[in-house]
Design an enzyme around this catalytic site. Structure first.
Site, PDB file in Angstrom:
ATOM      1  N   GLU A 128       0.833  -1.210   0.000  1.00 27.60           N
ATOM      2  CA  GLU A 128       0.000   0.000   0.000  1.00 27.60           C
ATOM      3  C   GLU A 128       0.870   1.263   0.000  1.00 27.60           C
ATOM      4  O   GLU A 128       0.580   2.232  -0.699  1.00 27.60           O
ATOM      5  CB  GLU A 128      -0.926  -0.031   1.226  1.00 27.60           C
ATOM      6  CG  GLU A 128      -1.795   1.188   1.450  1.00 27.60           C
ATOM      7  CD  GLU A 128      -2.988   1.292   0.499  1.00 27.60           C
ATOM      8  OE1 GLU A 128      -2.778   1.034  -0.705  1.00 27.60           O
ATOM      9  OE2 GLU A 128      -4.090   1.641   0.945  1.00 27.60           O
ATOM     10  N   THR A 181      -3.592   8.859  -5.236  1.00 25.55           N
ATOM     11  CA  THR A 181      -3.569   9.209  -3.810  1.00 25.55           C
ATOM     12  C   THR A 181      -2.422  10.168  -3.506  1.00 25.55           C
ATOM     13  O   THR A 181      -2.589  11.146  -2.771  1.00 25.55           O
ATOM     14  CB  THR A 181      -3.460   7.931  -2.959  1.00 25.55           C
ATOM     15  OG1 THR A 181      -4.634   7.150  -3.194  1.00 25.55           O
ATOM     16  CG2 THR A 181      -3.371   8.241  -1.477  1.00 25.55           C
TER      17      THR A 181
HETATM   18  N1  HSE Z   1      -6.373   8.190   3.985  1.00 25.05           N
HETATM   19  C1  HSE Z   1      -5.901   8.064   2.648  1.00 25.05           C
HETATM   20  C2  HSE Z   1      -5.985   9.428   1.980  1.00 25.05           C
HETATM   21  C3  HSE Z   1      -6.723   7.058   1.916  1.00 25.05           C
HETATM   22  O1  HSE Z   1      -7.058  10.025   2.065  1.00 25.05           O
HETATM   23  O2  HSE Z   1      -5.011   9.886   1.410  1.00 25.05           O
HETATM   24  C4  HSE Z   1      -6.317   6.862   0.484  1.00 25.05           C
HETATM   25  O3  HSE Z   1      -7.223   5.953  -0.114  1.00 25.05           O
END
Ligand code: HSE
Length: 307
Positions: A128, A181
């Site tokens: 991840e 992301t």
């Molecule tokens: N918490 C992470 C973000 C999740 O919002 O960057 C990414 O899927």
């Protein structure tokens, strides 16, 4: 057991006010993976269907997690991984987490479960974090634990599984543009004001209380994000109208799923979820952005063994 076929669920991270810590697991959206024992040592990705992703396990998310687990053991056999990728990468519903957690979940099953769910999250974090260039487990945790989860701490890793009320349904609208992301994180502020922090932790605490006490009204009033949503919503076409439409149809709350572009709503009951999905569908068909909508119960199990 020498081979296992699993459903690897999509997940919603952040859940409004819980940036990087809160998440829940979906039931109707996910990948299919098959992992088989092989007499050849090592990890191989033998096939990927659906999207153009690398087969080299050292640069494939599922491969990187699987290698992390594999290297912690001294096995004289290996594993072959096949992935039917159904969750579009960059969709905001945990595409990378499904792959990262799927390979280690399946291998753990084939080995007769030597590792706990928390240990699997630790291995999956390797895949991840390669994908998003940051360490967050708010998609991995709900995929591996099911239901709603809170990542209390990444180091040391501590995950809490939360209760939630029975009639909670999620609606997802996925406008099919890709938001990476890493890019969605790069636009976030490095510091926040004390005023915003107070609002955010008040909402997060109240949301957790609402989940514990099945207080749908409190859940709705707490689904507010004053830190991340104002920045990221600008990346998502029709965001404001999709949100106000969901709320006018009775959604408890609506916000960005993970790092977007998907948008989630939480609803009490399937009838409201259907009304929200249908009203959002109407808006999306009038735009020129291709999209998908999903209605899902909360998936309390997480990964499912299909055969
Ligand atoms: N918490 C992470 C973000 C999740 O919002 O960057 C990414 O899927």
């Amino acid at each position: 057991m020498d081979s296992i076929k699993i459903f690897a669920p999509a997940t919603v991270a952040n859940v409004g006010c819980g940036f990087d810590v809160l998440g829940f697991c979906l039931d109707t959206v996910g990948d299919i993976m098959r992992v088989s024992k092989s007499t050849r040592k090592g990890i191989r990705i033998t096939a990927i269907d659906g999207f153009d992703l690398p087969l080299d396990p050292k640069v494939n998310i599922a491969g990187v997690s699987a290698l992390a687990l594999y290297r912690s053991l001294d096995l004289d056999f290996g594993f072959d991984i096949e992935i039917q990728k159904r969750i579009k990468p960059g969709s905001g519903i945990g595409s990378s987490a499904a792959s990262a957690a799927g390979s280690v979940f399946a291998i753990n099953q084939l080995l007769d479960k030597p590792f706990s769910a928390t240990e699997l999250v630790k291995f999956a974090l390797k895949g991840e974090s390669m994908a998003s260039q940051s360490e967050h487990a708010d998609n991995l945790a709900p995929a591996l634990f099911g239901g709603f989860t809170l990542v209390k701490s990444i180091n040391p890793l501590e995950i809490l599984k939360l209760p939630y009320p029975e009639e909670l349904f999620a609606v997802i609208v996925h406008p099919q543009i890709e938001i990476k992301t890493a890019d969605a994180r790069s636009i976030l502020p490095k510091t926040v004001s004390l005023e915003d922090a107070v609002v955010q932790w008040s909402n997060l605490g109240s949301l957790i209380h609402g989940l514990h006490t099945s207080d749908y009204g409190l859940i709705g009033r707490s689904l507010q994000d004053v830190i991340v949503e104002p920045r990221r919503s600008q990346l998502i076409p029709n965001y404001n109208v999709l949100k106000t439409t969901a709320l006018s149809q009775g959604a408890l709350g609506t916000s960005i799923s993970g790092s977007g572009p998907s948008i989630f709503s939480l609803c009490q009951g399937e009838a409201t979820a259907k009304a929200v999905a249908s009203a959002q569908h109407e808006i999306m068909v009038r735009s020129d952005v291709p999209f998908q909508t999903y209605i899902s119960k909360i998936n309390n199990e997480g990964f499912k063994i299909l055969s």
